[in-house]
Design a protein around this motif. Structure first.
Motif, PDB file in Angstrom:
ATOM      1  N   GLU A 373       0.832  -1.209   0.000  1.00  0.00           N
ATOM      2  CA  GLU A 373       0.000   0.000   0.000  1.00  0.00           C
ATOM      3  C   GLU A 373       0.865   1.257   0.000  1.00  0.00           C
ATOM      4  OE1 GLU A 373      -3.547   2.090   2.701  1.00  0.00           O
ATOM      5  OE2 GLU A 373      -2.459   0.336   3.460  1.00  0.00           O
ATOM      6  N   ASN A 374       1.894   1.283   0.855  1.00  0.00           N
ATOM      7  CA  ASN A 374       2.776   2.453   0.931  1.00  0.00           C
ATOM      8  C   ASN A 374       3.563   2.626  -0.367  1.00  0.00           C
ATOM      9  OD1 ASN A 374       1.905   2.910   3.524  1.00  0.00           O
ATOM     10  ND2 ASN A 374       3.620   1.846   4.480  1.00  0.00           N
ATOM     11  N   THR A 375       3.941   1.514  -0.985  1.00  0.00           N
ATOM     12  CA  THR A 375       4.670   1.578  -2.256  1.00  0.00           C
ATOM     13  C   THR A 375       3.808   2.201  -3.348  1.00  0.00           C
ATOM     14  OG1 THR A 375       5.901  -0.425  -1.659  1.00  0.00           O
ATOM     15  CG2 THR A 375       5.922   0.223  -3.969  1.00  0.00           C
ATOM     16  N   ILE A 376       2.545   1.768  -3.409  1.00  0.00           N
ATOM     17  CA  ILE A 376       1.617   2.338  -4.405  1.00  0.00           C
ATOM     18  C   ILE A 376       1.421   3.824  -4.165  1.00  0.00           C
ATOM     19  CG2 ILE A 376      -0.767   2.307  -5.242  1.00  0.00           C
ATOM     20  CD1 ILE A 376       0.739  -0.114  -6.186  1.00  0.00           C
ATOM     21  N   GLU A 377       1.204   4.197  -2.905  1.00  0.00           N
ATOM     22  CA  GLU A 377       0.995   5.622  -2.615  1.00  0.00           C
ATOM     23  C   GLU A 377       2.214   6.444  -3.004  1.00  0.00           C
ATOM     24  OE1 GLU A 377      -0.314   8.636   1.034  1.00  0.00           O
ATOM     25  OE2 GLU A 377       0.180   6.538   1.474  1.00  0.00           O
ATOM     26  N   SER A 378       3.417   5.929  -2.653  1.00  0.00           N
ATOM     27  CA  SER A 378       4.640   6.645  -3.007  1.00  0.00           C
ATOM     28  C   SER A 378       4.760   6.813  -4.518  1.00  0.00           C
ATOM     29  CB  SER A 378       5.850   5.873  -2.461  1.00  0.00           C
ATOM     30  OG  SER A 378       7.059   6.430  -2.935  1.00  0.00           O
ATOM     31  N   ALA A 379       4.547   5.729  -5.264  1.00  0.00           N
ATOM     32  CA  ALA A 379       4.684   5.785  -6.725  1.00  0.00           C
ATOM     33  C   ALA A 379       3.683   6.739  -7.352  1.00  0.00           C
ATOM     34  CB  ALA A 379       4.528   4.381  -7.307  1.00  0.00           C
ATOM     35  N   MET A 380       2.475   6.763  -6.815  1.00  0.00           N
ATOM     36  CA  MET A 380       1.436   7.609  -7.408  1.00  0.00           C
ATOM     37  C   MET A 380       1.688   9.093  -7.167  1.00  0.00           C
ATOM     38  SD  MET A 380      -2.043   5.344  -6.986  1.00  0.00           S
ATOM     39  CE  MET A 380      -3.053   6.656  -7.700  1.00  0.00           C
ATOM     40  N   ASN A 381       2.486   9.408  -6.172  1.00  0.00           N
ATOM     41  CA  ASN A 381       2.869  10.809  -5.973  1.00  0.00           C
ATOM     42  C   ASN A 381       3.776  11.302  -7.096  1.00  0.00           C
ATOM     43  OD1 ASN A 381       2.189  12.377  -3.266  1.00  0.00           O
ATOM     44  ND2 ASN A 381       2.205  10.188  -2.792  1.00  0.00           N
ATOM     45  N   PHE A 382       4.521  10.362  -7.731  1.00  0.00           N
ATOM     46  CA  PHE A 382       5.469  10.751  -8.773  1.00  0.00           C
ATOM     47  C   PHE A 382       4.970  10.433 -10.179  1.00  0.00           C
ATOM     48  CE2 PHE A 382       7.972  10.027  -4.927  1.00  0.00           C
ATOM     49  CZ  PHE A 382       8.699  11.204  -4.874  1.00  0.00           C
TER      50      PHE A 382
END
Length: 471
Positions: A373-382
């Motif tokens: 979940e944290n990986t997806i959120e991080s990637a979607m910020n960029f």
């Protein structure tokens, strides 16, 4: 940098207090806590006998007495006493023996004022009580204290289908439930799903992490208090009373003190509780669901949970598989989180590239679903296109972790020593390395190893690893 100057700065700004005694219980060093809870200044303390400085302590209540007479440390113990000026105070202490050339010469103690924490716990109990009374009888989704239902469990792997099937079968039985799953697997989601499928769904759901509070505070929060039972205590119901008719979820139950576990066992067996300081009991109808992120076999082996409590609470056992054991669920979970963060971040990401999906399959996900979940959120910020790409993942450690140290340990273990001995040797090497990396600080080492501090102490004892203060 001047080391003496650094030490002076630490002493000046350290919030906790420090007391050092010799083996005759004479105070040889004293640094007051920031709140001056002891009631005297350093010049008054030096040279005094412990029981002169704290006349309301005795051999049964003094942690110093326990440590100097047994030679064993006392970690994170809550003490209530009358200080030198006659004021009632509550403190949390860690008291450790001091050895020189293998001989015990005294002990030192680090202590912190808990009076404000107790007052805060009273306020928490009051607010929880008001919240559940206010919400009782309402029909909106969150009126029982939950966020999730079984429909929020994402996964079509065989292990998750089986888990959802088991949840459906046991939801209405009312039997105690014991859940084991690694950190980040979604244990509370499972617990809330059980509650919301049960006949108790219109009653309160209350969750308490047993590692979040010192044991004495945890006891008062669980069982409630009567006015005057300790400093600032008022007549307050505990979580058992607040959850009457509903479900009480005890997370990280292995962090609960063994004495408190005994009291919990009596509640499960008899269905009655007694508030701290009260002489009367009260019947409660609460379903207990407990969870741990440590293998139950290790809990029993390391004496982190009472066997009688474990057998009583392990009526229904649920295992929440880690993400590495159900990688076929990764695309479903990833798309679910993409939908969630599209709404939160105001984006319109359609999915992830095949390269990203393969990278996700190749990763072992030690942080499980929460890490994904944290990986997806991080990637979607960029991400600035329609799909998450490998470039968007470069700000997150998804490309693997260095196995060099672990590999070296494995190579040094003789292949003919047997699996059990080899595993113990590997575990011992990791613990020693973590303690050395933490400079002898076991609390920090436990965080590095991602295990509770009590578990670390148990493993050190079983594996014959001496703490730094005994070396």
């Amino acid at each position: 940098m001047d080391q003496n100057n650094v030490k002076n700065l630490i002493m000046e700004w350290l919030e906790e207090g420090i007391i050092i005694l010799d083996k005759d219980f004479t105070i040889v060093f004293y640094k007051p806590a920031s709140t001056e809870i002891t009631g005297f200044d350093p010049d008054e303390a030096i040279g005094k006998n412990l029981f002169e400085a704290f006349p309301h302590l005795d051999s049964n209540t003094s942690t110093f007495y326990k440590v100097i007479t047994t030679g064993k440390p006392v970690i994170n113990e809550v003490q209530n006493y009358i200080n030198y000026k006659g004021k009632s105070v509550s403190i949390i202490t860690t008291t450790v023996p001091v050895y020189e050339d293998g001989e015990l010469v005294g002990a030192f103690e680090i202590f912190k004022d808990l009076t404000n924490v107790r007052e805060l716990s009273e306020k928490i109990l009051m607010l929880q009580n008001e919240l559940y009374i206010r919400n009782r009888g309402k029909n909106n989704k969150n009126s029982n204290g939950t966020q999730y239902t079984i429909h929020d469990i994402v996964g079509e792997s065989s292990s998750m289908i089986e888990l959802k099937d088991r949840i459906g079968k046991i939801a209405n039985t009312g039997s105690p439930v014991f859940i084991y799953g690694e950190t980040g697997t979604g244990k509370e989601l499972i617990v809330q799903s059980i509650h919301n499928l049960s006949r108790r769904r219109d009653k309160p759901f209350i969750a308490q992490n047993c590692a979040a509070l010192p044991e004495n505070l945890l006891e008062s929060i669980l069982f409630g208090t009567v006015q005057g039972s300790f400093t600032g205590a008022k007549d307050r119901p505990g979580l058992f009373e607040l959850a009457d008719g509903g479900t009480l979820f005890l997370d990280e139950i292995n962090s609960m003190n063994l004495d408190l576990q005994s009291k919990l066992l009596r509640v499960i067996q008899d269905g009655v509780i007694r508030r701290i300081g009260s002489s009367t009991t009260k019947e409660v109808n609460v379903r207990i669901i407990a969870a741990t992120n440590i293998d139950p076999n290790i809990l029993l082996e390391d004496n982190l949970i009472r066997r009688d409590l474990f057998y009583r609470i392990n009526v229904v056992y649920l295992y929440v598989p880690p993400l590495r054991e159900r990688k076929e669920d990764i695309p479903l979970l990833a798309n679910h989180f993409i939908d969630v963060f599209n709404k939160k971040l105001g984006k319109n990401i359609k999915g992830m590239t095949k390269e990203v999906q393969q990278r996700f399959f190749d990763n072992d996900w030690p942080g499980n679903v929460r890490e994904l979940e944290n990986t997806i959120e991080s990637a979607m910020n960029f991400a600035d296109g329609d799909y998450i790409t490998l470039k968007d993942l470069q700000n997150y450690n998804i490309f693997g972790r260095s196995p060099s140290y672990v590999t070296q340990i494995v190579k040094e273990i003789p292949k003919d020593m047997g699996l059990k001995s080899a595993v113990a040797e590997y575990e011992k090497s990791l613990i020693i390395s973590a303690i050395e990396e933490a400079g002898g600080n076991c609390a920090k080492a436990a965080r590095v190893l991602k295990i509770p501090k009590q578990t670390l102490h148990g493993k050190m004892k079983r594996l014959g690893i001496k703490p730094y203060y005994e070396k």
